[in-house]
Every structure is written in structure tokens, then in C-alpha cells.
Design an enzyme around this catalytic site. Sequence first.
Site, mmCIF file in Angstrom:
data_model
loop_
_atom_site.group_PDB
_atom_site.id
_atom_site.type_symbol
_atom_site.label_atom_id
_atom_site.label_comp_id
_atom_site.label_asym_id
_atom_site.label_seq_id
_atom_site.Cartn_x
_atom_site.Cartn_y
_atom_site.Cartn_z
ATOM 1 N N ARG A 97 -25.560 -3.456 5.849
ATOM 2 C CA ARG A 97 -25.150 -4.817 5.536
ATOM 3 C C ARG A 97 -25.490 -5.790 6.665
ATOM 4 O O ARG A 97 -25.644 -6.982 6.436
ATOM 5 C CB ARG A 97 -23.646 -4.840 5.284
ATOM 6 C CG ARG A 97 -23.177 -6.182 4.886
ATOM 7 C CD ARG A 97 -21.892 -6.132 4.166
ATOM 8 N NE ARG A 97 -22.027 -5.515 2.873
ATOM 9 C CZ ARG A 97 -21.025 -5.415 2.007
ATOM 10 N NH1 ARG A 97 -19.853 -5.879 2.318
ATOM 11 N NH2 ARG A 97 -21.200 -4.856 0.841
ATOM 12 N N GLU A 126 -19.516 -6.636 9.000
ATOM 13 C CA GLU A 126 -20.534 -5.967 9.810
ATOM 14 C C GLU A 126 -21.581 -6.952 10.320
ATOM 15 O O GLU A 126 -22.054 -6.843 11.458
ATOM 16 C CB GLU A 126 -21.218 -4.853 9.000
ATOM 17 C CG GLU A 126 -20.361 -3.609 8.786
ATOM 18 C CD GLU A 126 -19.333 -3.737 7.668
ATOM 19 O OE1 GLU A 126 -19.339 -4.782 6.974
ATOM 20 O OE2 GLU A 126 -18.522 -2.814 7.476
ATOM 21 N N LYS A 178 0.858 -1.187 0.000
ATOM 22 C CA LYS A 178 0.000 0.000 0.000
ATOM 23 C C LYS A 178 0.899 1.244 0.000
ATOM 24 O O LYS A 178 1.831 1.330 0.792
ATOM 25 C CB LYS A 178 -0.865 -0.048 1.266
ATOM 26 C CG LYS A 178 -2.120 0.733 1.195
ATOM 27 C CD LYS A 178 -3.119 0.259 2.249
ATOM 28 C CE LYS A 178 -4.308 1.200 2.250
ATOM 29 N NZ LYS A 178 -5.452 0.663 2.967
#
Length: 714
Positions: free
Chosen positions: A473, A445, A359
Site C-alpha cells: 500500500r 502505511e 470489541k
Amino acid sequence: MAVSGSFIVPKQSLCPRIKYPGPSYSTRKLFYLRASHGSSSSDGGVENKLIRKEKDGWKIDYSGEKPATPLLDSINYPVHMKNLSTQDLEQLAAELRADIVHTVSKTGGHLSSSLGVVELTVALHHVFNTPEDKIIWDVGHQAYPHKILTGRRSLMHTIRKTSGLAGFPKREESIHDAFGAGHSSTSISAGLGMAVARDLLEKKNHVISVIGDGAMTAGMAYEAMNNAGFLDTNMIIVLNDNKQVSLPTATLDGPANPVGALSSALTKIQASTEFRKLREAAKTITKQIGGQAHEVAAKVDEYARGMISASGSTLFEELGIYYIGPVDGHNVEDLVTIFERVKAAPAPGPVMIHIVTEKGKGYPPAEAAPDKMHGVVKFEPRTGKQFKPKAATLSYTQYFAEALIKEAEVDERIVGIHAAMGGGTGLNYFQKRFPERCFDVGIAEQHAVTFAAGLAAEGLKPFCAIYSSFLQRGYDQVAHDVDLQKLPVRFALDRAGLVGADGPTHCGAFDVTYMACLPNMIVMAPSDEAELMHMVATAVAIDDRPSCFRFPRGNGIGAVLPPNNKGTALEIGKGRILTEGSRVAILGYGAIVQQCMEAANLLKTRDIAITVADARFCKPLDTDLIRQLVNEHEILITVEEGAIGGFGSHVSHFLSLSGLLDGSLKLRSMVLPDRYIDHGAPQDQIEEAGLSSKHISATVLSLLGKPKEALSFM
Ligand SMILES: Cc1ncc(C[n+]2csc(CCOP(=O)(O)OP(=O)(O)O)c2C)c(N)n1
């Protein structure tokens, strides 16, 4: 998977849906340009000292100057990349990286995920032919290089701004954006759907889902892989593994060890010497790309199947997915070779190409930053130093975290749960103070909610901190696992209402509607940061049923905080009157109460005094307060920053059932419009939504029979 690797001739359909400015095809004299490798470009010898190839790879000087990007300048659409050599593609990647840093330093946005997939994006667009082939970017925060290579480079300076490019892929924006995103872990399901549609429609295109190791922690990704393995549909899944499962802000001390068993399985695959030993053995396995082992390119054999688990195959293989990897995701040549081979294979079924990337790759300040510069405001390119505006108050998120810590100091049953969002939810502060009592469950979630239900069932006091839009979700879990069983899980819903640059995917529009329809749920919203602290205390005290409170993105208003930042539990279902007037009463719910107060002040300048009340609770409603307002005023206006079906609906339902609508009362509900509001500046969004103090004032004036005066506010 059929071979369709022939060169695509530019034609109208390659243009995005929106027409963007940019060089026309006829002026594309650099089309067959060879890479300049840092010395000069082909169109006049522009010295490119900022981007050059040295012995150990590409070097970019991030000086803040606009980098010379001769090769990138010649690429307006992927079709212009087809004839490039490996060296050219490497140079293109270097120029793309320099261009992204330069642009994002001026706009802000998602930086490091995009930098990590530069080589991947170049290789994908070199080998595959969008828009016929479908590339689906999971979450979509890494799609900046894709946007640049698909006709949107000249508009990158508008990204995330009002009327500008969206920060995520968006089907309306370009035909190269195969699927819209913002929420994670959808790419494999969507890709599988597209692949099955392709087969039913007898088309020949390729489908590639690009998913990060973070997004791969969600159940939805496994559901999709399980189904893909069962259907044996031809599709490619690129697993972009940068060992950042949660956002790097999950802890205050920088990136934490990745959560979850998957990441350790991936690490094992990468580290395993067995993997290398088994590389040869892999050639003998029965299901091979393209049929015969000897036909498989040597490069692919090198990355042959990871066979390390007890049963001799990886988790992905168990799901019926052909695994290739791990591959160096910054090596363009390897990526191109593998993509070409997989593309040429007639019927490989679902194939996973596991690539390893970094990243922030290639931009030293991002590589070194504790948060990897995941999401940034404008910054100084040489140092990466961000120009963060100084604010007089903290964010609502921080006030929430502070209040929760204060409660947890005196109640050891309080625990915090978040879904890979320690920084976003402020639970990184809680985690620092109570490391044993904070749980980062990954981007999961649904699991977070039922996990919290389990904790509550055993007598703990879980605070589940999830953005309003991400909790969508986990809704069945909220209803079935929490509310139905009356378990006292506390939901802290951050980013309620409009969210600015992130746009409609992250907008918390629906939570009041979806929470307040649940029979056992207590539903609250603070009007300022002090109230937020009281609602944290209230949620601690509610121990016989579930509760939730919503608060917005952005900073507090400077309200006087309770002593020692510890709130006091409020009386359940009781609102309060903030200012008293006559004829008109406004009943606000949540932080929008501040706009209501501003409207009252605006109207005062015209000698109109109105009443403003802060409802505090949507469920249970303060019916006494509503009765009082209705009895003492001719007009009642409810105001909320939420979708239709929320607070206003509950108020009007009560009014109609109790007969209070049978007389002369004028009732109006001001809510978010029944459509999605695009990304943009918060003030622009609130104006577009019609919920600014001016809109509220104008509504009052028009109801008072002063339409001309009302217009003067607009
Ligand atoms: C459903 C959902 N929950 C949380 C988020 C917030 N979020 C955005 S990116 C991200 C991390 C994604 O990790 P990964 O897929 O590995 O991509 P990377 O950021 O490492 O490039 C998270 C948690 C989200 N977008 N969607």
C-alpha cells in the site's frame, strides 16, 4: 436510494457459489419460530440454560458445552430472518454470540471483532437483502457472524484451515460476500464503486460499507468519502467505533489510547452535551432523510446529526456525508429502526451511521483481556485460556525487536515506526523500552513511509516495521519519497513469504520483486534468526541509502545468537557458502535456505553431495559468489519464497548479461507459483508451492538425469 424492502423468496440464486451442506428449505419448520427466551425451543422443548434473557439483558454461560441454539438452527440464509420480531432478533444475536465462541474455541481465529458486530450483522441481514444488496466488510476479520448467517455455519469448523472457509470475506466463497478483504480501509471505495455501477446499470439495490474506527484512520477511507460526498451517491457507511484504532496488542500493557485525531473527534461527538442540545435543531436542517423532517422517524431524530465542530457540522458532514449517530451498536431495535428508515429514504446521498460497540462484547474473557482476544488460537471457553503451543525458540518478530532494542541502546538516533501493528511487528517491545522513540501512526502505511522519510531527512535512523503485504500500500512512497531521494529509511518486512491461516491477502509474496527493482535500495534476507540480528545491525550501518530486510512468520530455527543479542554489520553484497559439494549448487535467499539445507541432507542419504549457499543479499548481488558457483558446478538452482521477478530474476539477469549463460550451465529458479495460494497449514502451503525440501531434492535429481529417483520424493 430506492425502497426494496419486500420479502425475498428463496430461490436458487440465494445459494452461495460453493454448495454447502445444511438443512433444506423444505425442512425449515422453524421458519416462523418465536423466540424461546431461554426456556425451550419450538421443536421439542430443548432446555436452553446456557443462553437466557435476564432483567439486565442476555446471559450466556460459556461452559464449553455446545450451546442450544434453536433459533439460529432455523436460519440458514438471511431470507429466514425477515419475519423475526425484535425479541427474536435479540435472541438470535445471543445464540450467534454463543455459537461463535463455541466454534472459535475449537478452531482459533479472529474472535473479538466478530463478537462486537453480532447485533449489527443481525440487524443488517434482517433489513437488507443480500446478495442483491451489497454488504462490504472492511478488513473482513469481523465477518464470522455474516458467514454463519449466509449458509456457511456448518463449515465454520474449517475456518482458516487447508481447504476450509477463508478467515475473511471472499467472493469465490459466497455470493453474499460482495467484496474480498484482508487489508483495511477499502470498503468505502469499493462500496462507492458498486453504488455508482448500480446507478449506471439502473438497478435498485442498497450498498452498505461497514468500516471500523481503526480502518477509518487510513487515507484511502477519506479519499473515498470525499469522492462519495462529491458524487452524492446513495450509499450507507456504518462506522463501527469500538475505540480500538490499532490492534490491542500495540503496547505490551494492553490497549493504548487510540491514535489520531479522528478517534478524539469521535469521542467528542459521543460525549458532547452540545450534541444533545443540537438534536432538536438538527430537525430544521435543509438536507433531511426522506425530505420532510416530520417524516423522519423519531428514532432517527434521536440520533440526529452530530453538530459539534466550529462550523457547526462534523468532519463527515464537511465531506458531504449525512451523519447519524452515535448509535448503540448492541441495540438491535435501534439499529433495525435506523436501517429501515435510511433504506426507505428515496435519495439520501451518502449516509454515515456511527455506531458504538465493544470489541469482544458479551464474552467476559475477551472483554477483560489486554489484547481483547483479537486473534486467538484454540482456547478453553469457560476461562478464555488459550492453548498456546510451547516453542523452543522465539518468533522471528521477537528476535527482530530484541536486536533493534540492542542497537537503539547505543544509538539514540534509531526510531521505530509501525502502522497500528505494535504486536504484529514486535515494536510493542521497542515501545516499552523507548516510548518516546516509537510511533504508531494508525493504519496508514503510506503515511508511515513518508513520515519515516521525513525523519531520515533530518538525520534520524528510522526503522519502518511493516508486513511485506501491507507495504504494498505504501509503494509509491517507498519509490518516490524514499528511494528516489536516497533517504536511509530501513524497512523491516515481517511476514515475508507464505503466512498460513491468514491466506493470500497477508502473504508476503511480492516484496523482493518490488523492492529490488528500485535503484538505490539495499535488499537483504536472513536465513535464520542470528542472521536477522546481523541484518538489523547492517541496516543501522547503512546510512546513505534505503535498505530493507525480509523475514518470515513463525519461529527461529535455534541458531546461535550473537553475544548480548547484538548483531554485527555484514559486508554489503556478500553471501556465504554453507556446505560444499559437486555438480549442483543451490543458492537460497532468505529463510528458505533452511529447506535447501534439508534438501542437501536428504540427498546426502543417497550419496549426492551438493553445494548450498546463502545469498544474504538480492541487491547488490554477490556476483563473485555467483561466478564461483557457476564455474565450479554444472547446475545452479536459485530458491526463494517469493513471486516471480525476485531474486532468481536478478541472478539470471546477471548471468545472461555476463555471458555465463552462453555455455553449458543448467539454471533453474524455484519461486512461488504464479497464482495465489489459499490459506492453510504452513506445511501444506509450502508443499503446494513446490518449495519444500523434497521438491528441491527432486529438482536436483531430475536435473542430474534421475527422474525416477526424483519421483520417489513426491
Ligand atoms: C492495510 C492494513 N494494515 C494493517 C492491517 C492489520 N489490521 C487488521 S485489523 C486491524 C485493526 C482494525 O481496526 P478496526 O477497523 O477498528 O476494527 P476492529 O479490529 O477494532 O474490529 C489492523 C491494524 C490490515 N488488515 N490492513
